[in-house]
Design a protein around this motif. Structure first.
Motif, PDB file in Angstrom:
ATOM      1  N   GLY A  12       0.730  -1.200   0.136  1.00 42.55           N
ATOM      2  CA  GLY A  12      -0.180  -0.069   0.077  1.00 42.55           C
ATOM      3  C   GLY A  12       0.946   1.263  -0.014  1.00 42.55           C
ATOM      4  N   ASP A  13      -0.170   2.363  -0.078  1.00 43.92           N
ATOM      5  CA  ASP A  13       0.743   3.682  -0.263  1.00 43.92           C
ATOM      6  C   ASP A  13       1.894   3.804  -1.301  1.00 43.92           C
ATOM      7  N   GLU A  14       1.703   3.115  -2.374  1.00 47.57           N
ATOM      8  CA  GLU A  14       2.689   3.209  -3.438  1.00 47.57           C
ATOM      9  C   GLU A  14       2.617   4.371  -4.149  1.00 47.57           C
ATOM     10  N   ASN A  37     -12.417   3.880   3.517  1.00 44.90           N
ATOM     11  CA  ASN A  37     -11.669   5.060   4.024  1.00 44.90           C
ATOM     12  C   ASN A  37     -10.303   4.845   4.821  1.00 44.90           C
ATOM     13  N   ASN A  38     -10.085   3.481   4.775  1.00 44.67           N
ATOM     14  CA  ASN A  38      -8.798   2.907   5.369  1.00 44.67           C
ATOM     15  C   ASN A  38      -7.548   3.612   4.446  1.00 44.67           C
ATOM     16  N   ALA A  39      -8.067   3.625   2.876  1.00 41.78           N
ATOM     17  CA  ALA A  39      -7.091   3.955   2.073  1.00 41.78           C
ATOM     18  C   ALA A  39      -7.050   5.333   2.169  1.00 41.78           C
ATOM     19  N   GLY A  40      -5.989   6.118   1.523  1.00 35.24           N
ATOM     20  CA  GLY A  40      -5.768   7.593   1.513  1.00 35.24           C
ATOM     21  C   GLY A  40      -5.043   7.985   0.548  1.00 35.24           C
ATOM     22  N   ILE A 125      -3.552  -6.123  14.602  1.00 37.02           N
ATOM     23  CA  ILE A 125      -3.160  -6.132  13.173  1.00 37.02           C
ATOM     24  C   ILE A 125      -2.641  -4.705  12.775  1.00 37.02           C
ATOM     25  N   GLY A 126      -3.024  -3.646  13.854  1.00 37.47           N
ATOM     26  CA  GLY A 126      -2.627  -2.323  13.309  1.00 37.47           C
ATOM     27  C   GLY A 126      -3.654  -1.956  12.306  1.00 37.47           C
ATOM     28  N   THR A 127      -5.020  -2.122  12.484  1.00 38.37           N
ATOM     29  CA  THR A 127      -5.949  -1.759  11.256  1.00 38.37           C
ATOM     30  C   THR A 127      -5.882  -0.372  11.575  1.00 38.37           C
ATOM     31  N   THR A 128      -6.664   0.311  10.428  1.00 37.84           N
ATOM     32  CA  THR A 128      -6.786   1.856  10.487  1.00 37.84           C
ATOM     33  C   THR A 128      -7.851   2.164  11.500  1.00 37.84           C
ATOM     34  N   ARG A 129      -8.681   1.170  12.030  1.00 36.47           N
ATOM     35  CA  ARG A 129      -9.473   1.650  13.030  1.00 36.47           C
ATOM     36  C   ARG A 129     -11.019   2.139  12.395  1.00 36.47           C
ATOM     37  N   ALA A 248      -7.360   0.054  -4.257  1.00 33.11           N
ATOM     38  CA  ALA A 248      -6.859   0.721  -2.797  1.00 33.11           C
ATOM     39  C   ALA A 248      -6.192  -0.522  -2.246  1.00 33.11           C
ATOM     40  N   GLN A 249      -5.343  -0.016  -1.014  1.00 29.22           N
ATOM     41  CA  GLN A 249      -4.365  -0.971  -0.395  1.00 29.22           C
ATOM     42  C   GLN A 249      -3.671  -1.558  -1.636  1.00 29.22           C
ATOM     43  N   ALA A 250      -3.306  -2.976  -1.452  1.00 31.14           N
ATOM     44  CA  ALA A 250      -2.130  -3.345  -2.177  1.00 31.14           C
ATOM     45  C   ALA A 250      -2.385  -4.995  -2.062  1.00 31.14           C
ATOM     46  N   PHE A 262      -2.530 -10.378   8.727  1.00 36.23           N
ATOM     47  CA  PHE A 262      -2.005  -8.890   8.806  1.00 36.23           C
ATOM     48  C   PHE A 262      -2.527  -8.273   7.313  1.00 36.23           C
ATOM     49  N   VAL A 263      -3.715  -8.483   7.138  1.00 33.76           N
ATOM     50  CA  VAL A 263      -4.103  -8.042   5.625  1.00 33.76           C
ATOM     51  C   VAL A 263      -5.214  -7.181   5.888  1.00 33.76           C
ATOM     52  N   THR A 264      -5.871  -6.482   4.960  1.00 39.72           N
ATOM     53  CA  THR A 264      -6.899  -5.767   4.945  1.00 39.72           C
ATOM     54  C   THR A 264      -8.233  -6.842   4.764  1.00 39.72           C
ATOM     55  N   SER A 265      -9.627  -6.517   4.745  1.00 37.46           N
ATOM     56  CA  SER A 265     -10.696  -7.223   4.894  1.00 37.46           C
ATOM     57  C   SER A 265     -11.286  -7.350   3.438  1.00 37.46           C
ATOM     58  N   ARG A 297       5.449  -0.409   4.730  1.00 36.93           N
ATOM     59  CA  ARG A 297       4.332  -1.042   5.383  1.00 36.93           C
ATOM     60  C   ARG A 297       3.852  -0.097   6.472  1.00 36.93           C
ATOM     61  N   VAL A 298       2.464  -0.085   6.886  1.00 36.80           N
ATOM     62  CA  VAL A 298       2.032   0.498   8.024  1.00 36.80           C
ATOM     63  C   VAL A 298       1.153  -0.772   8.602  1.00 36.80           C
ATOM     64  N   GLY A 299       1.279  -0.531  10.190  1.00 38.84           N
ATOM     65  CA  GLY A 299       0.648  -1.841  10.738  1.00 38.84           C
ATOM     66  C   GLY A 299       1.528  -2.878  11.228  1.00 38.84           C
ATOM     67  N   GLY A 327      -1.918   8.883   9.803  1.00 41.96           N
ATOM     68  CA  GLY A 327      -0.794   9.808  10.155  1.00 41.96           C
ATOM     69  C   GLY A 327       0.439   9.017  10.832  1.00 41.96           C
ATOM     70  N   ARG A 328       0.343   7.424  10.838  1.00 43.30           N
ATOM     71  CA  ARG A 328       1.188   6.681  11.419  1.00 43.30           C
ATOM     72  C   ARG A 328       2.508   6.574  10.600  1.00 43.30           C
ATOM     73  N   ARG A 329       3.622   6.375  10.942  1.00 42.03           N
ATOM     74  CA  ARG A 329       5.061   6.342  10.555  1.00 42.03           C
ATOM     75  C   ARG A 329       4.953   4.838   9.835  1.00 42.03           C
TER      76      ARG A 329
HETATM   77  P1  IMP Z   1      -7.683  -2.180   7.912  1.00 40.62           P
HETATM   78  O1  IMP Z   1      -7.950  -2.209   6.372  1.00 40.62           O
HETATM   79  O2  IMP Z   1      -8.180  -0.897   8.320  1.00 40.62           O
HETATM   80  O3  IMP Z   1      -8.516  -3.417   8.535  1.00 40.62           O
HETATM   81  O4  IMP Z   1      -6.188  -2.496   8.226  1.00 40.62           O
HETATM   82  C1  IMP Z   1      -5.572  -3.803   7.925  1.00 40.62           C
HETATM   83  C2  IMP Z   1      -4.047  -3.619   7.638  1.00 40.62           C
HETATM   84  O5  IMP Z   1      -4.050  -2.934   6.223  1.00 40.62           O
HETATM   85  C3  IMP Z   1      -3.298  -2.660   8.448  1.00 40.62           C
HETATM   86  O6  IMP Z   1      -2.059  -3.098   8.568  1.00 40.62           O
HETATM   87  C4  IMP Z   1      -3.424  -1.372   7.727  1.00 40.62           C
HETATM   88  O7  IMP Z   1      -2.278  -0.558   8.165  1.00 40.62           O
HETATM   89  C5  IMP Z   1      -3.371  -1.739   6.532  1.00 40.62           C
HETATM   90  N1  IMP Z   1      -3.867  -0.797   5.575  1.00 40.62           N
HETATM   91  C6  IMP Z   1      -5.207  -0.551   5.348  1.00 40.62           C
HETATM   92  N2  IMP Z   1      -5.644   0.168   4.471  1.00 40.62           N
HETATM   93  C7  IMP Z   1      -4.132   0.769   3.948  1.00 40.62           C
HETATM   94  C8  IMP Z   1      -3.565   1.636   3.185  1.00 40.62           C
HETATM   95  O8  IMP Z   1      -4.446   2.432   2.361  1.00 40.62           O
HETATM   96  N3  IMP Z   1      -2.379   1.833   2.807  1.00 40.62           N
HETATM   97  C9  IMP Z   1      -1.440   1.078   3.877  1.00 40.62           C
HETATM   98  N4  IMP Z   1      -1.962   0.089   4.458  1.00 40.62           N
HETATM   99  C10 IMP Z   1      -3.296  -0.003   4.714  1.00 40.62           C
END
Ligand code: IMP
Length: 452
Positions: A12-14, A37-40, A125-129, A248-250, A262-265, A297-299, A327-329
């Motif tokens: 993600g974040d590429e 909106n976990n994406a940005g 998992i470190g989700t974006t909550r 979105a994501q990757a 350690f993935v998104t859903s 990688r975040v999370g 805003g996470r590093r």
């Molecule tokens: P969730 O998608 O919020 O459930 O988070 C699950 C995992 O995916 C966590 O490790 C997040 O940091 C990661 N994640 C979700 N969306 C993004 C994104 O847009 N960029 C990078 N990591 C993401």
């Protein structure tokens, strides 16, 4: 009738937003097909910065239809905030279309995401909550609320009631457990309880009446945008137009093919564009993978090439590696070609865009992982499917010359230093896909087209 899918090739974040924005120049329609909106993504145009979480990157073109597809999970409050922000910036959102079948992230999904992560403690998992996992879970359980439900108060109320009941129980249990843990840790539980904590019941955010009223008003505002978006895609493709399916994501965060758990859903890979937008595999003509010139990688979760040294720190600084959403590093490391080759095949990519090449300036020799070694010493040429093997795998690198020149003003391949060109050629050769675009800075102009 070209359908072009854009996917993240790493974690993600590429910089998919910028590449989508560039490729959108040739398209009539841009469709988001998964995630929420976990994406940005940040798009910089003529020095002005735009940040989006839900709205497709193509929104900056007034003539193009931007679609939020059925595979997306949508927090209406966030979406309306983005719409308002764009309107304030003078950008027309009249061409935004939202699938009536997309699922809604409800307030209880956000609470459950946070409560679930808190409960997992060190295993989190470190989700974006942002409520992504609980919302997709409800979709699979057939307890989801969809965009079309916003238009019928009676149905909305019935569905919210049905969905909320099992959640209240879960939230109550989580809240009791947390209280117990706090007591054990010697905290003043009575004080904490009086602070209307997350997950404590009753919670005003979980009041059915209030929730229905609020969502009916969202429905009124979103109604002009709600549509049968699959049909819009068919019409565009059938009339010879180009549709960009924006992931979105990757790949490595894919629910099935990523580094589970350690993935998104959702499924960010190219194959999911068909399901999440409502088109067939034959509608996809081209797949573009977007990768950074290094990896982030975040999370939580495995990251074989992660650098916990000065070079990693410099990547964070030079690449401004802090999340758009939370805003996470971001954790940083060298380009991982074992993982990239896996992503290339999984998505059957036709082309690669390599972003943020400028960030590698002055880092000394450049490295790219070309194989892993298992704990037992076995050579691993391909991305291991077994979680324990991946967790303990160590990367082995090819070292290439680095470059010290500022490349942010380069606009042609020939302007790049030889070391930068060689690095790109090495990547393309290793993964067997041409690099067609290179990013040398955040602005849309800071881009080099290769081989065209
Ligand atoms: P969730 O998608 O919020 O459930 O988070 C699950 C995992 O995916 C966590 O490790 C997040 O940091 C990661 N994640 C979700 N969306 C993004 C994104 O847009 N960029 C990078 N990591 C993401």
């Amino acid at each position: 009738m070209p359908g072009v899918v854009i996917v993240g090739a790493q974690w993600g974040d590429e910089g998919k937003g910028k590449i989508t924005d560039l490729l959108a120049d040739r398209a009539g329609m841009i469709v988001r097909f998964q995630g929420g909106n976990n994406a940005g993504h940040t798009i910089v145009r003529e020095g002005r910065e735009y940040k989006f979480h839900l709205i497709p990157s193509g929104i900056l073109y007034s003539q193009k239809t931007c679609v939020i597809g059925n595979g997306v999970v949508l927090d209406p409050r966030v979406l309306l905030g983005e719409i308002d922000g764009l309107k304030r910036a003078g950008i027309d959102v009249g061409n935004l279309r939202i699938s009536a079948n997309a699922h809604l992230i409800m307030p209880y999904h956000v609470l459950l995401d946070t409560a679930g992560e808190t409960k997992l403690g060190k295993l989190s998992i470190g989700t974006t909550r942002r409520g992504i996992g609980p919302c997709y879970a409800d979709k699979a359980l057939r307890l989801g609320i969809r965009v079309q439900d916003l238009l019928d108060e009676k149905i909305l109320r019935t569905k919210i009631r049905a969905a909320l009941e099992p959640k209240q129980q879960a939230l109550r249990e989580l809240s009791v457990q947390r209280r117990k843990l706090r007591k054990e840790a010697g905290e003043d539980v009575a004080k904490a309880e009086s602070e209307a904590e997350l997950g404590d019941i009753p919670d005003p955010r979980l009041d059915v009446h209030g929730m229905v009223e609020e969502h009916v008003s969202y429905g009124h505002r979103l109604e002009p945008h709600i549509a049968d978006t699959a049909r819009l895609c068919w019409d565009e493709l059938d009339s010879g137009g180009t549709v960009i399916f924006e992931g979105a994501q990757a790949t490595l965060l894919d629910l099935d093919h990523g580094t589970y758990p350690f993935v998104t859903s959702s499924n960010p890979i190219a194959g999911a564009a068909c399901v999440g937008a409502g088109v067939g595999p034959a509608d996809i003509d081209e797949v573009w993978g977007i990768a950074k010139a290094y990896a982030t990688r975040v999370g939580a979760g495995p990251f074989p090439t992660e650098l916990e040294d000065e070079i990693g720190e410099r990547m964070v600084e030079q690449g401004h590696e802090f999340g758009t959403t939370t805003g996470r590093r971001r954790r940083c490391g060298w380009m991982d070609l074992v993982a990239l080759r896996y992503a290339v095949r999984l998505n059957r990519m036709d082309a690669l865009a390599i972003t943020k090449l400028d960030v590698l300036r002055g880092l000394g020799p450049l490295r790219a992982a070309v194989r892993y070694r298992s704990k037992e010493g076995a050579v691993l040429d391909s991305f291991p499917y077994h979680q324990s093997i991946l967790h303990s795998a160590t990367p082995e690198y090819e070292e290439l010359p680095g470059f010290d020149e500022d490349i942010s003003d380069c606009r042609e391949e020939a302007d790049l230093p030889a070391a930068a060109r060689d690095f790109l050629a090495f990547i393309a050769d290793f993964v067997g896909v041409p690099v067609r675009l290179v990013g040398v800075g955040p602005d849309r102009d800071q881009t080099i087209w290769l081989g065209s």
